[in-house]
Design an enzyme around this catalytic site. Structure first.
Site, mmCIF file in Angstrom:
data_model
loop_
_atom_site.group_PDB
_atom_site.id
_atom_site.type_symbol
_atom_site.label_atom_id
_atom_site.label_comp_id
_atom_site.label_asym_id
_atom_site.label_seq_id
_atom_site.Cartn_x
_atom_site.Cartn_y
_atom_site.Cartn_z
ATOM 1 C CG HIS A 33 -1.724 1.187 1.464
ATOM 2 N ND1 HIS A 33 -3.078 1.249 1.205
ATOM 3 C CD2 HIS A 33 -1.389 2.417 1.953
ATOM 4 C CE1 HIS A 33 -3.524 2.448 1.515
ATOM 5 N NE2 HIS A 33 -2.529 3.183 1.974
ATOM 6 C CD GLU A 34 1.927 3.479 3.611
ATOM 7 O OE1 GLU A 34 2.195 4.574 3.084
ATOM 8 O OE2 GLU A 34 0.869 3.273 4.226
ATOM 9 C CD GLU A 88 -4.779 6.459 2.226
ATOM 10 O OE1 GLU A 88 -4.446 5.297 2.530
ATOM 11 O OE2 GLU A 88 -3.963 7.372 2.004
ATOM 12 C CG HIS A 140 0.379 6.230 -0.722
ATOM 13 N ND1 HIS A 140 -0.732 6.724 -1.359
ATOM 14 C CD2 HIS A 140 -0.079 5.636 0.415
ATOM 15 C CE1 HIS A 140 -1.816 6.455 -0.644
ATOM 16 N NE2 HIS A 140 -1.448 5.789 0.432
#
Length: 643
Positions: free
Chosen positions: A183-184, A267, A187
């Protein structure tokens, strides 16, 4: 939505954000003008009765004439200057990238030689996902907080860091950690980090107005209360300070609403990317369930937690209004990942501290040097920033194949330099001796003696393990001071030029190190590929000669690849006109091409090296290294068995 579309969307979002904040600043100017005009009107009244008996019409008429146009202009300039200077001040504080955010959050840099099993576990997960993505391994910072949370911070992948809480690595399983880190990484690759950093700086500029108001209130309180009836300056200062305080924090409130609105949708996209990355929806969904079922939740206990709230994996601050939420509700996020979820949050039952090495769970993949193996680079281009489970398996496999002694050497800046030196050493004994002698100008004799074994061992690494080893060195090398970095790069440059010639692989590796270690301002990607035909001609000529046995083959590969670009036919440059110094300049310009136009260039590059139907490991690594200079991380290329 692919990697390039994400970047283009982030670029457009940045423009929208700046427009929204410009509107917010204009509103602050209007409110401040009204405040000043009211204060001047009130101070000019002879007594309170006169003010109290004034009709609404006469009051507003008085306020509207209290300030001259010149005074209004000066107020507008003053407020705008405060916001811009405040934003610039915060931007300079955050200039070092993600490291400044991690340190502000109380993060401690995790070193690869840590003896803590959970710390080693998270480092292994980050290494695997970075190498599976084809990017340098980012530094990892540990935040001593029982909450389950994480963040990615920085302006670009080269200065990105991963921050993670102690609660996260203690309470989550390895699959759940993999989902959080994936997930990070989403980003990092999709331009969200840069947008987040800009938000921090711009909102601080608005907040500064409120801080000035606080200062004026304190200053007014320190003034002598006993004053003549004609001396109303402390009262005016108090009212002015209160007004600025209200204006500043009102502006911050609405700025945070903008921040929350910008953050929430991203998100969902990062969750989807993590599922696509790991092919394991239970991993990230399990992490979200544990946040909901944990007594600590995801709330962080740090004075800067609110400022960085939009960066976290999950909501990191306590909310009073749902409008201020920077993240969607946990239930909604989990439902999007697992529509059949029963609505029950998971209790934290993970008590073990078992560490899985990089080799654990590795898939048995066919070796890249096998016969009858083909590599589909065009398919790999679709996986930029979205690697597959197979590519995570490749990363695990290659990490396990790097000798333990070399891997340990990548963990500290002192020995990581030796690994990179070794990767650039020539295989010929005489040339190697000459290169090592040159290193005496950049490394002391005692240091060189201590590093000799590392240098020699890394020089013997298989070609397919060289790029992963180089990527592992990056967190340690980033700990070098600016002067040490320059000295290190000068040593690499001397090694490469020791034999009076530079191979394409040497040049590519040097570019990766330089690209990741040297600070460069944010790149504005606004150039059109159509205007860079000379740069494309040089780059494709370079690749055509690298993969061809003779000039005719090189010319055929060049003609085929350049036909994929959006300009008239080009001709293959003679070998003598190809200078690597010019190629450096060309790549810097090509990196400024608009995001949605870069796929054309990458496809032309892949067509060039794949034209003859065969592609060596060296060619694939050169291709990946050049793509890294274009900020397009290419995952490991997986061979497909052909009949």
């Amino acid at each position: 939505m692919n990697f390039f579309e994400h970047q283009d969307r982030a670029k457009r979002k940045s423009k929208q954000l700046i427009l929204l904040l410009a509107v917010a600043v204009a509103s602050l100017v209007a409110i401040t003008v009204l405040l000043f005009a009211t204060l001047i009107y009130v101070s000019q009244q002879g007594n309170t009765d006169a003010y109290g008996n004034a009709s609404p019409q006469s009051f507003w008429a008085g306020v509207s004439h209290a300030l001259t146009p010149q005074a209004i202009a000066w107020i507008a300039i003053g407020i705008t200057s405060v916001v811009l200077l405040g934003s610039l001040f915060r931007f300079l504080q955050l200039k070092s990238g993600g490291r400044s955010v991690a340190e502000a959050m109380g993060g401690r840099l995790l070193h690869g030689n840590t003896q803590d099993s959970d710390e080693r576990k998270i480092l292994n997960v980050v290494e695997e996902i970075a190498i599976a993505s084809g990017t340098a391994v980012p530094p990892v910072y540990l935040i001593e907080d029982d909450a389950i949370n994480a963040f990615a911070a920085g302006y670009k992948p080269q200065d990105a860091v991963i921050g993670i809480t102690r609660g996260c690595i203690n309470q989550l399983t390895r699959d759940e950690l993999q989902g959080v880190i994936a997930h990070e990484f989403s980003h990092i690759f999709h331009g969200d980090m840069r947008l987040n950093m800009r938000l921090i700086a711009l909102l601080y500029g608005i907040l500064l107005i409120g801080l000035i108001g606080e200062f004026l209130i304190r200053h007014a309180g320190n003034r002598n209360i006993r004053r003549s009836s004609k001396d109303n300056s402390p009262f005016v200062m108090l009212v002015l300070g209160l007004g600025l305080l209200i204006i500043g924090y009102t502006g911050t409130f609405f700025g945070n609403l903008i921040k929350a609105a910008v953050s929430r949708q991203r998100e969902f996209l990062a969750d989807a990317s993590a599922v696509q990355f790991t092919r394991n929806p239970d991993g990230i969904a399990g992490a979200l369930k544990k946040i909901g079922g944990s007594s600590s939740g995801s709330e962080l206990h740090n004075e800067h937690a609110a400022e960085f709230s939009h960066m976290y994996f999950s909501q990191g601050v306590k909310l009073f209004f749902n409008l201020m939420a920077t993240h969607p509700p946990l239930t909604e996020r989990i439902k999007r990942i697992n529509p059949y979820w029963d609505g029950h949050f998971a209790e934290n039952t993970y008590k073990g501290r078992k560490t899985l090495d990089a080799a654990d769970g590795a898939m048995g993949l066919h070796d890249s040097t096998a016969d009858n193996a083909a590599i589909d680079i065009n398919a790999t281009l679709q996986q930029i920033a979205q690697p597959t489970v197979e590519q995570i398996g490749v990363a695990q496999e290659r990490l396990s194949e790097i000798p333990r002694y070399i891997k340990e050497a990548t963990l500290q800046a002192f020995s990581a330099r030796a690994v990179v030196f070794g990767l650039l050493l020539d295989r010929h004994p005489d040339l190697r001796t000459q290169q090592l002698a040159l290193l005496n100008n950049y490394v002391s004799e005692d240091e060189l003696d201590n590093l000799q074994r590392v240098i020699n061992n890394s020089a013997m690494l298989e070609t397919r393990l060289r790029l992963p080893a180089l990527e592992l060195c990056m967190p340690a090398l980033k700990e070098l001071s600016p002067s040490q970095r320059q000295h290190f790069l000068a040593g690499l440059n001397a090694l490469i030029n020791s034999d009076k010639k530079v191979s394409l692989l040497e040049w590519s590796f040097y570019r990766i190190v330089q690209h990741n270690l040297e600070y460069k301002p944010n790149i504005q990607r606004s150039l059109s590929l159509r205007d860079l035909h000379a740069e494309c001609q040089l780059l494709l000529s370079l690749l055509a000669y690298a993969g061809a046995d003779n000039n005719d083959d090189a010319n055929a590969a060049f003609i085929h690849s350049q036909s994929l670009l959006p300009f008239p036919a080009l001709t293959l440059l003679p070998r003598g006109q190809i200078k690597l110094a010019n190629a450096d300049i060309a790549l810097e310009k090509l990196n400024r091409v608009k995001p949605l136009q870069k796929p054309q260039l990458l496809k032309a590059m892949s067509a060039c090296i794949h034209f003859d139907g065969r592609i060596s490991v060296v060619e694939t690594e050169i291709f990946r290294a050049i793509a890294d200079s274009l900020d397009c991380p290419i995952p490991p290329l997986i061979p497909r068995i052909t009949n």
